[in-house]
Scaffold this motif. Structure first.
Motif: not given
Length: 656
Positions: A19-22, A24-27, A42-44
């Motif tokens: 859930l945490i990485v799905t 999810a992006v850094g802004l 930033m897209r893991p």
């Protein structure tokens, strides 16, 4: 429905690593260009790629950066200041080759700077001799001004300068405008294009220790002349120079003990704009930071931190009146303004980091992009409780306490929860209150968390920040330990199940706490420093003299480096440790973790080592973020013997 009774650590949580990485992006780095907003994601899920996103006035969002490009600079290794935009044309640094590119609307990126690195050996990263950051558009002369870091003289320290680059690419690697000092940042062109302001500092200072703001006149040929020091010095930190719309130079200084806003008066003297025991600045770890902006020539919009909590306000540049603004956010950064519309990255204990528009006239808040869209019952979110606790020398330290919380579970009567103490990086950084699902991952499983703002952290004034001077590995460790003991004494956590983790400098604090104290029973180091002497000798230019202030000058005080390096005292380390390390880390090379692992292996202490090929300093890939979270939890479950509510991929633990 009555909650199920289960031991702490064994609670089943919907906040999984997946859930945490799905999605999810850094802004970071919002910018305003006419009616449009831009920011970096930033897209893991894309291997940690930085993508510039445009949001038009109708709210439509489109990717600007095409596949195959990664808008990220390596200047100072930490980067930031990755792009600039003007009238829809974007200028950005591309991570793979560190060249600057110009991308007109609807077009593919075109390089402005020369190509290097073709002579690199197979399997090695390109020799990116010239790196660029912090670009600003000089529209009057159709050029960019930016920071260049020159690595062409191998075996010697990189050379940092301010350079110009014409839009047509005719300047090659750039024409040097300002040079001679060790570091530069924040070039800012005055509204009429006649003057340039910038920040500079020299070894051994970091910019938050001592730095200077300078100005110079821009000649007709673009050269910078009549360079003059405005403010700053070796014991005064300057942050974010900015020109007002009517051409007055403003900046942030901590000369009073707090980062407050100042300006240059008509007579050239420095004037305090507003005095407050609060920080209107932050440690400049990356380029492109902004805590204030001009809504107009007469109104500043600013973010400021009191006791670690960030708030919003306006300042009238005429009568200097200060007006706080109520918002739902407790962490505000990268602030920009255009008229009544203010754009920033904001977060709160119940809101993940988001790019936000705030209307000064209506007070309306519009979220443009969330780092993570979540559909969770707020009842599952542990709200941080600011605590103050006594520490060494009769002083007080600060932290945020997150009690375990999951409405579906309760612990057996009399059981107290395990505690995970978190030591932030920097070490001149700070724990913040923005909702972190990675932190809630622990609390929703029944593990309490203490996020410590040890002495040396930002947000409590210069004196608090300087507590760490000469005492890294002592003050930070004392505060982490005393915070844990405070909670044990309050009866809120189990004193026999105390854990500590941290990344980078926080990893050093973690390893020192595990080595030089008997309090913690297990820990996790994320790309942490085990050998301070090796760090002083091997790390990159930006931090190469950082330890002079934190420990002492090297090699003159080599004795301090030796006695504060956990690697030299593995005989004192007798509790289990897990290490997570990126194999391409240039800040803390893998050999630091690997040497510690080998020492613990030979000593028969339980140890685990999880290495990630392709990762640098900090993990950006989704699969590695998942693996490190789940791996740390799995490690603690085996060490402390509690059953997990879900099946996790095992980690190989030696000597257990």
């Amino acid at each position: 429905m009555n909650p199920r009774i289960a031991p702490y650590g064994s609670w089943k949580s919907a906040i999984t690593s997946e859930l945490i990485v799905t999605e999810a992006v850094g802004l970071a780095q919002p910018k305003v260009d006419g009616p449009d907003r831009y920011w970096i994601e930033m897209r893991p899920s894309e291997g940690g790629r930085n993508v510039i996103v445009r949001c038009d006035s109708d709210g439509r969002q489109t990717d600007v950066t095409p596949p195959g490009f990664n808008a990220r600079t390596r200047v100072h290794e930490y980067g930031g200041g990755d792009y600039a935009v003007q009238q829809g044309t974007v200028f950005f640094s591309n991570f793979a080759d560190q060249r600057l590119y110009r991308q007109a609307p609807g077009s593919q990126p075109e390089p402005l700077t020369p190509e290097w690195g073709k002579e690199s050996s197979p399997g090695q990263e390109p020799a990116c001799y010239w790196r660029y950051a912090d670009p600003v558009v000089d529209a009057r002369r159709q050029r960019l001004l930016c920071i260049r870091e020159d690595h062409s003289n191998r075996g010697h320290e990189a050379i940092n300068t301010i350079v110009s680059l014409r839009f047509d690419g005719s300047d090659g690697a750039g024409q040097v405008l300002v040079s001679g000092n060790d570091f530069y940042s924040s070039p800012r062109v005055s509204p009429d294009g006649s003057r340039l302001a910038w920040l500079t500092w020299n070894h051994p200072n970091m910019p938050w220790d001592g730095s200077e703001v300078w100005v110079g006149d821009i000649e007709s040929d673009g050269a910078i002349v009549n360079q003059q020091l405005v403010a700053g010095g070796i014991a005064e930190s300057i942050f974010q120079p900015e020109w007002s719309p009517d051409g007055v130079l403003y900046f942030v200084s901590d000369r009073s003990g707090w980062w407050n806003i100042y300006c240059q008066g008509v007579d050239g003297r420095t004037e305090l704009v507003h005095a407050r025991e609060a920080n209107f600045g932050a440690p400049q770890w990356v380029f492109g930071m902004s805590t204030y902006a001009f809504a107009s020539a007469t109104q500043i919009v600013c973010a400021y931190a009191e006791l670690g909590i960030w708030r919003l306000a306006t300042i009238d540049t005429g009568d200097r009146s200060f007006k706080p603004i109520a918002t739902p956010y407790t962490d505000i950064s990268f602030l920009r303004a255009a008229g009544e519309l203010v754009t920033f990255r904001g977060g709160s204990p119940t809101e993940t980091a988001s790019i936000v528009d705030f209307n000064l006239l209506s007070g309306e808040t519009t979220v443009l992009r969330r780092s993570k869209n979540i559909d969770l019952d707020p009842g599952y979110l542990s709200i941080p409780k600011p605590i103050e606790f006594p520490t060494e020398g009769g002083l007080t330290a600060h932290a945020y306490f997150y009690p375990p919380l999951n409405p579906d579970y309760a612990a057996p009567p009399g059981e107290r929860p395990p505690l995970l103490v978190k030591s932030h990086g920097g070490p001149t950084s700070a724990a913040v209150t923005t909702l972190s699902l990675s932190l809630q991952y622990w609390t929703s499983r029944g593990i309490a968390v203490l996020d410590v703002n040890y002495g040396g952290s930002t947000g409590y004034g210069r004196e608090y920040r300087r507590r760490l001077d000469g005492k890294w590995g002592i003050v930070d460790v004392d505060d982490c330990a005393n915070g844990a003991l405070f909670l044990v004494g309050e009866g809120k956590v189990d004193g026999e199940r105390l854990m500590i983790d941290g990344g980078s400098a926080g990893g050093y604090t973690t390893l020192c706490a595990l080595t030089f104290r008997d309090l913690f029973k297990a820990g996790a180091s994320f790309f942490g420093v085990g050998d301070a002497e090796a760090l002083a000798k091997e790390t990159h230019k930006f931090e190469s003299r950082y330890l002079d202030g934190l420990i002492g000058p090297y090699p003159e005080r080599r004795d301090l480096y030796v006695e504060r390096s956990p690697i030299n005292f593995t005989d004192r380390l007798s509790c289990p440790v897990i290490f997570f390390q990126g194999l391409e880390d240039k800040v803390v090379p893998p050999n630091q973790a690997e040497t510690m692992v080998e020492a613990l292996r030979l000593k028969k202490v339980p140890v685990a080592y999880v290495a990630f090929p392709g990762e640098q300093h900090g993990f950006r890939r989704a699969e590695n973020i998942r693996r490190s979270l789940d791996g740390e939890l799995y490690f603690y479950s085996r060490v402390f013997g509690f059953e997990l509510a879900e099946q996790l991929e095992p980690v190989e633990i030696e000597n257990l």
